[in-house]
Design a protein around this motif. Structure first.
Motif, PDB file in Angstrom:
ATOM      1  N   HIS A   6      94.219  32.765  57.330  1.00 59.87           N
ATOM      2  CA  HIS A   6      94.481  34.061  56.849  1.00 59.87           C
ATOM      3  C   HIS A   6      95.056  34.165  55.805  1.00 59.87           C
ATOM      4  O   HIS A   6      96.282  33.648  55.377  1.00 59.87           O
ATOM      5  N   LEU A   7      94.235  34.383  54.662  1.00 64.01           N
ATOM      6  CA  LEU A   7      94.569  34.288  53.193  1.00 64.01           C
ATOM      7  C   LEU A   7      94.789  35.760  52.636  1.00 64.01           C
ATOM      8  O   LEU A   7      93.820  36.788  52.907  1.00 64.01           O
ATOM      9  N   GLU A   8      95.755  36.001  51.944  1.00 67.03           N
ATOM     10  CA  GLU A   8      96.088  37.394  51.377  1.00 67.03           C
ATOM     11  C   GLU A   8      96.547  37.138  49.829  1.00 67.03           C
ATOM     12  O   GLU A   8      97.311  36.240  49.687  1.00 67.03           O
ATOM     13  N   GLY A   9      95.814  37.972  48.715  1.00 65.08           N
ATOM     14  CA  GLY A   9      96.032  37.647  47.343  1.00 65.08           C
ATOM     15  C   GLY A   9      95.085  38.504  46.763  1.00 65.08           C
ATOM     16  O   GLY A   9      94.158  39.067  47.213  1.00 65.08           O
ATOM     17  N   GLU A  10      95.204  37.977  45.314  1.00 62.66           N
ATOM     18  CA  GLU A  10      94.259  38.822  44.610  1.00 62.66           C
ATOM     19  C   GLU A  10      92.868  38.009  44.631  1.00 62.66           C
ATOM     20  O   GLU A  10      92.841  36.872  45.150  1.00 62.66           O
ATOM     21  N   ALA A  11      91.619  38.683  44.496  1.00 62.96           N
ATOM     22  CA  ALA A  11      90.547  38.356  45.036  1.00 62.96           C
ATOM     23  C   ALA A  11      89.929  36.884  44.162  1.00 62.96           C
ATOM     24  O   ALA A  11      89.874  36.051  44.958  1.00 62.96           O
ATOM     25  N   GLU A  12      90.367  36.940  43.065  1.00 62.12           N
ATOM     26  CA  GLU A  12      89.986  35.670  42.409  1.00 62.12           C
ATOM     27  C   GLU A  12      90.969  34.498  42.754  1.00 62.12           C
ATOM     28  O   GLU A  12      90.262  33.178  42.743  1.00 62.12           O
ATOM     29  N   THR A  13      92.094  34.631  43.217  1.00 65.68           N
ATOM     30  CA  THR A  13      92.772  33.581  43.726  1.00 65.68           C
ATOM     31  C   THR A  13      92.349  33.021  45.128  1.00 65.68           C
ATOM     32  O   THR A  13      92.270  32.139  45.308  1.00 65.68           O
ATOM     33  N   VAL A  14      92.279  34.140  46.166  1.00 74.35           N
ATOM     34  CA  VAL A  14      91.533  33.840  47.272  1.00 74.35           C
ATOM     35  C   VAL A  14      90.381  33.062  47.139  1.00 74.35           C
ATOM     36  O   VAL A  14      90.285  32.165  47.795  1.00 74.35           O
ATOM     37  N   GLU A  15      89.268  33.479  46.391  1.00 78.86           N
ATOM     38  CA  GLU A  15      88.279  32.775  46.216  1.00 78.86           C
ATOM     39  C   GLU A  15      88.411  31.267  45.624  1.00 78.86           C
ATOM     40  O   GLU A  15      87.621  30.502  46.058  1.00 78.86           O
ATOM     41  N   ALA A  16      89.563  30.928  44.680  1.00 80.77           N
ATOM     42  CA  ALA A  16      89.829  29.778  44.297  1.00 80.77           C
ATOM     43  C   ALA A  16      90.170  28.787  45.578  1.00 80.77           C
ATOM     44  O   ALA A  16      90.014  27.799  45.484  1.00 80.77           O
ATOM     45  N   MET A  17      91.154  29.572  46.394  1.00 74.61           N
ATOM     46  CA  MET A  17      91.671  28.767  47.609  1.00 74.61           C
ATOM     47  C   MET A  17      90.515  28.509  48.395  1.00 74.61           C
ATOM     48  O   MET A  17      90.469  27.231  48.910  1.00 74.61           O
ATOM     49  N   MET A  70      89.526  24.759  49.608  1.00 73.06           N
ATOM     50  CA  MET A  70      89.517  24.623  51.049  1.00 73.06           C
ATOM     51  C   MET A  70      88.417  23.789  51.521  1.00 73.06           C
ATOM     52  O   MET A  70      88.208  23.064  52.695  1.00 73.06           O
ATOM     53  N   GLN A  71      87.246  23.904  50.881  1.00 74.76           N
ATOM     54  CA  GLN A  71      86.128  23.283  51.261  1.00 74.76           C
ATOM     55  C   GLN A  71      86.135  21.841  51.120  1.00 74.76           C
ATOM     56  O   GLN A  71      85.629  20.903  51.854  1.00 74.76           O
ATOM     57  N   ASP A  72      87.032  21.492  50.276  1.00 77.10           N
ATOM     58  CA  ASP A  72      87.167  19.780  50.186  1.00 77.10           C
ATOM     59  C   ASP A  72      88.381  19.362  50.948  1.00 77.10           C
ATOM     60  O   ASP A  72      88.428  18.276  51.665  1.00 77.10           O
ATOM     61  N   GLY A  73      89.356  20.289  50.955  1.00 76.26           N
ATOM     62  CA  GLY A  73      90.774  19.851  51.728  1.00 76.26           C
ATOM     63  C   GLY A  73      91.368  18.633  51.026  1.00 76.26           C
ATOM     64  O   GLY A  73      91.108  18.031  49.945  1.00 76.26           O
ATOM     65  N   PRO A  74      92.097  18.051  51.867  1.00 73.90           N
ATOM     66  CA  PRO A  74      93.044  16.824  51.769  1.00 73.90           C
ATOM     67  C   PRO A  74      91.681  15.834  51.869  1.00 73.90           C
ATOM     68  O   PRO A  74      90.879  15.497  52.448  1.00 73.90           O
TER      69      PRO A  74
END
Length: 87
Positions: A44-55, A59-63
């Motif tokens: 569950h992600l909360e924040g500014e839209a641009e920052t959520v999209e960046a995250m 996350m598509q790549d991950g560790p």
């Protein structure tokens, strides 16, 4: 904004949750991440839209040992978290 994600692939046992906490905190996001019994990871992600999209992009790549095959995404109501945590 807030969004709920289900991540499919090799996402458990590869430090995906710890990586998510560190990355989300670094971006200033709030919310949580947890393993689900079916082998997926929920976040569950909360924040500014641009920052959520960046995250989500990160996350598509991950560790390094993770392999994300698919991300399911649903809009969610903000819950007012003050930080990002592992559940």
């Amino acid at each position: 904004m807030a969004t709920r994600l289900i991540l499919h692939g090799r996402v458990q046992g590869v430090f995906y949750r710890d990586w998510t906490v560190s990355t989300a905190r670094g971006l200033g996001l709030a919310g949580w991440v947890r393993n689900l019994p079916d082998g997926t990871v929920e976040a569950h992600l909360e924040g500014e839209a641009e920052t959520v999209e960046a995250m989500i992009g990160r996350m598509q790549d991950g560790p390094p040992r993770a392999r994300v095959e698919r991300i399911e995404r649903k809009d969610a109501a903000p819950e007012g978290f003050s930080r990002f945590e592992r559940r």
